[in-house]
Design an enzyme around this catalytic site. Structure first.
Site, PDB file in Angstrom:
ATOM      1  N   CYS A 155      57.285   4.216   2.503  1.00  0.00           N
ATOM      2  CA  CYS A 155      55.868   4.146   2.875  1.00  0.00           C
ATOM      3  C   CYS A 155      54.970   4.753   1.809  1.00  0.00           C
ATOM      4  CB  CYS A 155      55.631   4.877   4.197  1.00  0.00           C
ATOM      5  SG  CYS A 155      56.667   4.322   5.555  1.00  0.00           S
ATOM      6  N   ASP A 156      55.549   5.128   0.658  1.00  0.00           N
ATOM      7  CA  ASP A 156      54.799   5.898  -0.342  1.00  0.00           C
ATOM      8  C   ASP A 156      53.889   5.060  -1.233  1.00  0.00           C
ATOM      9  OD1 ASP A 156      56.640   4.704  -2.148  1.00  0.00           O
ATOM     10  OD2 ASP A 156      57.999   6.426  -1.955  1.00  0.00           O
TER      11      ASP A 156
ATOM     12  N   HIS B 143      58.196  -0.960   6.322  1.00  0.00           N
ATOM     13  CA  HIS B 143      57.860   0.185   7.166  1.00  0.00           C
ATOM     14  C   HIS B 143      56.437   0.670   6.923  1.00  0.00           C
ATOM     15  CE1 HIS B 143      62.425   1.135   7.626  1.00  0.00           C
ATOM     16  NE2 HIS B 143      62.014   0.180   8.438  1.00  0.00           N
TER      17      HIS B 143
ATOM     18  N   CYS C 293      33.552  -5.774  11.375  1.00  0.00           N
ATOM     19  CA  CYS C 293      33.373  -6.018  12.809  1.00  0.00           C
ATOM     20  C   CYS C 293      33.191  -4.747  13.619  1.00  0.00           C
ATOM     21  CB  CYS C 293      34.552  -6.812  13.361  1.00  0.00           C
ATOM     22  SG  CYS C 293      36.079  -5.852  13.524  1.00  0.00           S
TER      23      CYS C 293
ATOM     24  N   SER D 129      69.268   3.401  -0.913  1.00  0.00           N
ATOM     25  CA  SER D 129      69.112   3.262   0.540  1.00  0.00           C
ATOM     26  C   SER D 129      70.441   3.515   1.224  1.00  0.00           C
ATOM     27  CB  SER D 129      68.619   1.855   0.899  1.00  0.00           C
ATOM     28  OG  SER D 129      68.655   1.668   2.307  1.00  0.00           O
ATOM     29  N   SER D 130      70.405   4.276   2.317  1.00  0.00           N
ATOM     30  CA  SER D 130      71.618   4.475   3.116  1.00  0.00           C
ATOM     31  C   SER D 130      72.006   3.202   3.851  1.00  0.00           C
ATOM     32  CB  SER D 130      71.399   5.596   4.128  1.00  0.00           C
ATOM     33  OG  SER D 130      70.498   5.172   5.151  1.00  0.00           O
TER      34      SER D 130
ATOM     35  N   LEU E 159      74.636   7.305  -3.980  1.00  0.00           N
ATOM     36  CA  LEU E 159      75.604   8.392  -4.137  1.00  0.00           C
ATOM     37  C   LEU E 159      76.464   8.572  -2.897  1.00  0.00           C
ATOM     38  CD1 LEU E 159      73.261  11.024  -5.838  1.00  0.00           C
ATOM     39  CD2 LEU E 159      75.150   9.800  -6.930  1.00  0.00           C
TER      40      LEU E 159
ATOM     41  N   CYS F 104      69.759   6.486  -9.213  1.00  0.00           N
ATOM     42  CA  CYS F 104      69.070   5.229  -9.514  1.00  0.00           C
ATOM     43  C   CYS F 104      68.477   5.217 -10.922  1.00  0.00           C
ATOM     44  CB  CYS F 104      67.978   4.969  -8.474  1.00  0.00           C
ATOM     45  SG  CYS F 104      68.617   4.684  -6.818  1.00  0.00           S
TER      46      CYS F 104
END
Length: 391
Positions: free
Chosen positions: A164-165, A182, A223, A264-265, A293, A310
């Site tokens: 989300c960063d 996400h 609006c 990513s897990s 890892l 990474c």
């Protein structure tokens, strides 16, 4: 049943529970001994409580499996070089490559991951507090810029991010090449407008939001409807077209012949079946490459698993491909040209720090940046990006 009988029954239940707990402790102590050191009486006791022994053994195996999965493994230099060479060949030969990214690619920007040794969930499960850094200071990492370089070179067609960063967007990847499934902490949306109207901000818009509570306290300039954040929390289903871009993610997954998972897990992404082409015969599924890892639930299906950080792996890959890596330049960060300034009176609607534009002259002229540019309202387009060579 009278009161005295109920009290007697309650006491008996307490005694039974305490006896059971003591029996578990006794059996557990025996099981911790090597089998050769157990006395005849202890062996007889284990046989008498076979079901309890089986239950305790299952618990031990679960704990060992969990510890194994939490361990970080690093490939040695020679093995890493061999694996990176295979990955580089896969990238070079792919017709439609998609990258799935997780929190592991942002740790170099001082943003914690979730399941690493110092991850958010790891620390919370241990009862320890989690410190939150100032994300306004975070910048795209080396891996973010490598991915942007691969996309520019035509070797990567789409990126599906769980983060989300907003760092993929800030690295220069085009909006249509990213699915932030996400959400994005810098984007708030008016769902009353049709189509939905996006507001990119230079601050974290989630200050007042939470699970099932998404209104940010600001209103649409068009609006007047309430703005909401775009974050998808655990237990929620993301329904926004953007920035989630599920349509783009699903289309990319259908066309993919190579999927690269970075940092990513995959414990959440594995649940999105549309991303894995599992409805195809195994011989026609995309080749899967994983850089992590720790163990992931997709390891057994991977063509190649690389145990490495990474940034290090991507540096080697870009070197094998002989590709330049764009430098991140804050003065050219796309978020400044996309950002919508707050209206008068909205300045007090948040207390989060702004992402500050680089206090350097505009790359296209000798004139200093205007006050509006420095405050993040907009930034000039058409600047030339700096680049660095992979080492």
């Amino acid at each position: 049943m009278g009161r005295a009988e109920r009290k007697a029954e309650a006491r008996e239940e307490i005694v039974r529970r305490e006896q059971h707990r003591e029996r578990r402790r006794q059996i557990s102590r025996i099981l911790h001994k090597p089998a050769a050191e157990r006395s005849p009486g202890e062996r007889e006791l284990l046989e008498s409580y076979a079901e309890l022994v089986q239950e305790l053994e299952k618990q031990r195996l679960r704990r060992e499996r969990l510890r194994y999965r939490e361990q970080e493994v690093v490939d040695g230099p020679e093995i890493l070089q061999e694996k990176v060479l295979d990955l580089a060949e896969a990238v070079r030969g792919a017709e439609h490559m998609v990258i799935y990214t997780g929190a592991g690619i942002s740790t170099a920007a001082a943003i914690p991951d979730y399941r690493g040794p110092s991850g958010v969930w790891t620390l919370l499960n241990k009862g320890r507090s989690v410190s939150t850094g100032d994300l306004s200071e975070a910048e795209p990492t080396f891996t973010h810029m490598c991915i942007a370089g691969l996309h520019k070179a035509g070797l990567v067609q789409h990126v599906v991010s769980q983060n989300c960063d907003g760092l993929h967007l800030r690295s220069g990847l085009p909006r249509d090449a990213i699915s932030e499934v996400h959400g994005n902490m810098y984007i708030e949306v008016c769902t009353s407008c049709s189509p939905h109207r996006e507001y990119v901000r230079l601050f974290d818009v989630t200050e007042r939001t939470a699970l099932h509570k998404h209104n940010t306290g600001r209103s649409c300039h068009k609006c007047g409807g309430e703005l909401r954040d775009s974050i998808v929390h655990f237990g929620e289903r993301g329904k926004l077209a953007q920035p989630l871009n599920w349509l783009g993610a699903v289309k990319a997954a259908k066309r993919a012949d190579v999927i690269l998972c970075l940092g990513s897990s995959l414990k959440i992404l594995k649940k999105y079946h549309c991303l894995w082409a599992m409805n195809r015969p195994s011989t026609r599924r995309p080749k899967l490459y994983i850089v992590n890892l720790q163990w992931t639930p997709k390891d057994a299906l991977a063509t190649l698993k690389i145990h490495g950080k990474c940034d290090e792996v991507m540096r080697l890959v870009m070197d094998k491909l002989k590709l330049d890596i764009p430098d991140y330049n804050r003065s050219l960060d796309p978020i400044f040209s996309m950002a919508v300034p707050l209206r008068p009176g909205e300045e007090a609607s948040h207390t989060r720090k702004l992402i500050k534009a680089a206090e350097t002259p505009d790359a296209r002229s000798d004139q200093p940046l205007s006050p509006q540019a420095l405050s993040g309202g907009w930034f000039g387009k058409g600047c030339t990006k700096g680049r660095r060579k992979a080492k």
